[in-house]
Write an enzyme that holds these catalytic residues in place. Structure first.
Site, short mmCIF file in Angstrom:
data_model
loop_
_atom_site.label_atom_id
_atom_site.label_comp_id
_atom_site.label_asym_id
_atom_site.label_seq_id
_atom_site.Cartn_x
_atom_site.Cartn_y
_atom_site.Cartn_z
CG ASP A 1 -1.87 -1.20 1.36
OD1 ASP A 1 -1.96 -1.46 0.17
OD2 ASP A 1 -2.41 -1.12 2.56
CE1 TYR B 1 3.57 -6.41 3.53
CE2 TYR B 1 2.46 -8.57 3.41
CZ TYR B 1 2.93 -7.52 2.74
OH TYR B 1 2.17 -7.27 1.57
#
Length: 359
Positions: free
Chosen positions: A91, A146
């Protein structure tokens, strides 16, 4: 003398044209590139062809691939022509230490050096491997890891008077954070953790393998900690909301029971932590490696030799960006101030009823 200069210039132009002609003759091969980038100032990874107003990581990458002679110019405009696929769509503002893209290129000499010469220093190609012709980095990826780096004062209880630089996370709070993060493990319906899915959408079910917060450390007088999460795949904003909800519970805004409720069908108000600290650490190809990694033609998609380069890039570009931006823009502190606005007790139905009654 003038003539000498002239002939040198013509010679170098001719050399460039020769190199370009040579490139055109090279066969195209399917490869993967290992990428690291600092995402600040970019509108995510994925390119929006035709929209120049929002710059993405892929805009810079494609431009470097064309300029270095790896791909013809028209492949830059139509990325399907080079079978381009990214492993994860990061993002806006999100960084990566181990992103993978697959594509067909001409394997020119010194390819990595030439691509990197046309990239800004905060985007690097750290490795390259040949893969099977049908390889697709998104479909062949089994899992993604992540990390999320945040200042530990985010976990201070809402009723305590906290001076951000002096706050240090105690053992008990860290254990509570890890107990809550561990609740996410397994398969759950995460429709409340993204804006795009309804409760009955089968694709809202996601499998989380691991999630924990590591030992805190001090940088620039502020204590930080890193949360790591490994899952099969993630939806838009999912990780930021998973972390946002745990922060809301630890700070005393929401009851622990909200986690179970959030996996049910009712709509739950889940706060979304800032994007700044999120980093795509690595992507996993266990099935592909078992099948093709030792077939004598292809290498396994593991990057042990590149680990040092990855670590250096993180220290140079990713961590300083997160730490300095946090210090200058106070994104976490500002976001924490919005938590009291959320309604953690009512379901969406109750909220609508209350709104009608108050009218």
């Amino acid at each position: 003398e003038e003539n000498g200069h002239q002939s040198k210039r013509l010679k170098s132009d001719a050399d460039e044209e020769d190199a370009e002609d040579q490139n055109k003759k090279l066969p195209k091969r399917k490869i993967v590139l290992l990428m690291a980038y600092s995402g600040k100032g970019y509108h995510g990874m994925q390119r929006n062809v035709g929209s120049s107003q929002f710059k993405t990581i892929e805009d810079d990458l494609v431009s470097a691939l064309v300029q270095s002679g790896c791909i013809p110019e028209n492949h830059g405009e139509d990325m399907k022509k080079m079978s381009f696929q990214r492993c994860a769509r990061t993002d806006k503002g999100v960084s990566a230490a181990g992103q993978i893209v697959s594509l067909k290129v001409r394997l020119i000499d010194d390819i990595l050096e030439k691509i990197n010469n046309h990239l800004p220093s905060h985007i690097r190609i750290l490795g390259l491997k040949r893969v099977t012709g049908g390889f697709n980095s998104k479909n062949k990826c089994d899992a993604r890891t992540y990390s999320y780096m945040l200042p530990t004062f985010a976990f201070a209880h809402k009723d305590s008077d906290v001076q951000e630089e002096l706050y240090r996370l105690d053992r008990e709070t860290l254990e509570r954070v890890n107990k809550l993060l561990a609740c996410y493990k397994g398969t759950h319906n995460f429709h409340n953790f993204t804006s795009q899915k309804g409760p009955r959408d089968p694709s809202a079910k996601r499998y989380i393998m691991e999630m924990y917060c590591g030992e805190p450390f001090v940088r620039e007088n502020v204590e930080f900690a890193v949360i790591e999460v490994k899952g099969q795949s993630f939806m838009m904003h999912q990780i930021r909301k998973m972390i946002g909800l745990v922060i809301a519970i630890v700070k005393g805004y929401a009851a622990e029971s909200i986690m179970e409720r959030s996996w049910g069908e009712e709509k739950v108000d889940v706060p979304k932590a800032p994007g700044l600290g999120l980093v795509l650490e690595k992507v996993h190809f266990e099935k592909y490696n078992r099948r093709f990694g030792n077939d004598g033609l292809h290498e396994p998609l593991e990057w042990t030799e590149e680990e040092e380069k990855i670590a250096v890039f993180k220290e140079q570009y990713i961590y300083p960006t997160i730490i300095n931006t946090e210090r200058d823009e106070k994104s976490m502190a500002k976001w924490l101030n919005t938590l009291p606005i959320h309604d953690f007790n009512s379901s969406a139905v109750e909220m609508q009823t209350n709104n009608k009654n108050s009218k």
